[in-house]
Motif scaffolding. Structure first.
Motif, PDB file in Angstrom:
ATOM      1  N   VAL A  45      72.555  56.506  -2.925  1.00 60.53           N
ATOM      2  CA  VAL A  45      71.392  57.775  -3.553  1.00 60.53           C
ATOM      3  C   VAL A  45      70.281  56.696  -3.258  1.00 60.53           C
ATOM      4  O   VAL A  45      69.547  57.070  -2.474  1.00 60.53           O
ATOM      5  N   ALA A  46      70.519  55.555  -3.098  1.00 56.21           N
ATOM      6  CA  ALA A  46      69.143  54.673  -3.122  1.00 56.21           C
ATOM      7  C   ALA A  46      68.329  54.294  -1.559  1.00 56.21           C
ATOM      8  O   ALA A  46      67.300  54.017  -1.496  1.00 56.21           O
ATOM      9  N   THR A  52      64.450  57.696   3.546  1.00 56.03           N
ATOM     10  CA  THR A  52      63.868  59.638   3.447  1.00 56.03           C
ATOM     11  C   THR A  52      62.661  58.868   2.802  1.00 56.03           C
ATOM     12  O   THR A  52      61.361  59.547   4.052  1.00 56.03           O
ATOM     13  N   ARG A  53      61.592  58.005   2.494  1.00 58.64           N
ATOM     14  CA  ARG A  53      60.238  57.376   2.092  1.00 58.64           C
ATOM     15  C   ARG A  53      59.875  57.129   3.326  1.00 58.64           C
ATOM     16  O   ARG A  53      58.974  56.979   3.612  1.00 58.64           O
ATOM     17  N   ARG A  60      53.652  60.455   8.505  1.00 58.81           N
ATOM     18  CA  ARG A  60      52.800  60.290   8.478  1.00 58.81           C
ATOM     19  C   ARG A  60      51.393  59.813   9.290  1.00 58.81           C
ATOM     20  O   ARG A  60      49.986  60.113   9.110  1.00 58.81           O
ATOM     21  N   ARG A  61      52.147  58.323   9.220  1.00 58.88           N
ATOM     22  CA  ARG A  61      51.141  56.911  10.397  1.00 58.88           C
ATOM     23  C   ARG A  61      50.815  58.398  11.433  1.00 58.88           C
ATOM     24  O   ARG A  61      49.731  57.606  12.397  1.00 58.88           O
TER      25      ARG A  61
END
Length: 74
Positions: A45-46, A52-53, A60-61
């Motif tokens: 999960v981590a 994903t982050r 976005r960049r």
């Protein structure tokens, strides 16, 4: 306590060897025990969350760069 992660949809698992700093591994083991999940589930999960982050940040960049180029040339 966070909810238990949902099991991955019949995705085959790969085995690997990874070295972690002792203090980080200890914290992860404690967190997994506290959340009543396996260490493996916590790490999956981590890792998925972090990847994903980063993918979202990269997208976005790239979008900001393309917006700047469009306004500079237009």
């Amino acid at each position: 306590m966070p909810p238990r992660p949902k099991p991955l949809v019949a995705e085959p698992m790969a085995q690997t060897t990874v070295r972690f700093p002792h203090a980080l591994l200890r914290r992860a083991r404690i967190r997994a025990a506290t959340d009543e999940i396996t260490l493996q589930a916590l790490l999956v999960v981590a890792l998925e969350t972090e990847l994903t982050r980063r993918e979202k940040a990269d997208a976005r960049r790239l979008l900001r760069r393309s917006d700047r180029r469009a306004t500079a040339h237009g």
